[in-house]
Write an enzyme that holds these catalytic residues in place. Structure first.
Site: not given
Ligand SMILES: O=c1ccn([C@@H]2O[C@H](COP(=O)(O)O)[C@@H](O)[C@H]2O)c(=O)[nH]1
Length: 234
Positions: A59, A32, A64, A214, A61, A123
């Site tokens: 991704d 992603k 607009d 991460r 998002k 999230t």
């Molecule tokens: O609600 C959301 C939508 C997208 N993300 C994306 O997922 C990854 C999560 O990365 P971690 O490092 O595992 O936290 C990140 O690219 C976000 O932009 C999300 O976390 N929550």
């Protein structure tokens, strides 16, 4: 078991993203790329990662007015990712325009359509953070409301946290792809994620795909971290 994990390559550097992707090939379902990568590396950076041959989730998002999002989606469609995102809070007309633009882009290129996923509630937001921006109801109600609206607008799937995924499945049925970030193995730090669960819990709750960044990319050995997650899912 085929991996349900898309690894989030949140980096500013094409070479670093390519090295991570190459090292994780065979251990994850796909990669992603998000706003951080796109801001620095642009469409050419995305093409460089796509050339590695792994399924790609772009991704961005988008959020607009409908005309602008449709235009941006036509650009996304040229990059032919398997999955891409818009914000459900952009509204019905915006989601409809995005879904249509994605389908038209794929038809023009004579390929299968990029799946458009609507992000419900990020999230990283918890109940107090939602109240701060003026949402009086519960996170769950807001997620369910947006999920229903997105389905009516014709998008292909949803992004929600593992806390809501079972409820969302009840609302939208089995046709929509439910993609779930906010995934933290027990041994990983939460960081800025507020609504999270372990990979196993999220799959059990009904997620189709998991997004993990991460805990894998920040590990001393990302391939080992991905293997450990795969073990835990077995
Ligand atoms: O609600 C959301 C939508 C997208 N993300 C994306 O997922 C990854 C999560 O990365 P971690 O490092 O595992 O936290 C990140 O690219 C976000 O932009 C999300 O976390 N929550």
């Amino acid at each position: 078991m085929t991996s349900p994990v898309y690894v989030a390559l949140d980096t500013t550097d094409v070479a670093q993203a390519a090295a991570l992707a190459t090292g994780l090939k065979g251990l994850v379902a796909g990669v992603k790329l998000g706003l951080e990568f796109f801001s620095y590396c642009g469409p050419r950076g995305v093409e460089a990662i796509a050339d590695l041959g792994m399924p790609l989730f772009l991704d961005l998002k988008l959020h607009d007015i409908p005309n602008t999002v449709a235009g941006a989606m036509r650009g996304v469609a040229k990059l032919a990712p398997r999955l891409t995102t818009i914000h459900a809070s952009g509204g019905f007309a915006m989601m409809q325009a995005a879904a249509e633009a994605a389908r038209e882009g794929a038809a023009k290129a004579n390929r299968s359509a990029t799946k458009v996923l609507a992000v419900t509630v990020l999230t990283s937001l918890d109940q107090p953070a939602m109240a701060e921006v003026g949402f009086g109801g519960t996170v769950l109600d807001q997620v369910k409301r947006l999920a229903e609206l997105a389905q009516k607008a014709g998008v292909d799937g949803l992004v929600c946290s593992p806390h809501e995924v079972a409820h969302v499945r009840d609302v939208v049925g089995s046709d929509m792809t439910l993609v779930v970030p906010g995934i933290r193995p027990a041994w990983a730090e939460a960081g800025d994620q507020k609504r999270f669960m372990t990979p196993k819990e999220a799959l059990k709750a009904g997620a189709d795909l998991l997004v993990i960044g991460r805990p894998i990319t920040g590990a001393t050995n990302p391939a080992d971290a991905a293997r450990r997650i795969a073990e835990e899912l077995r």
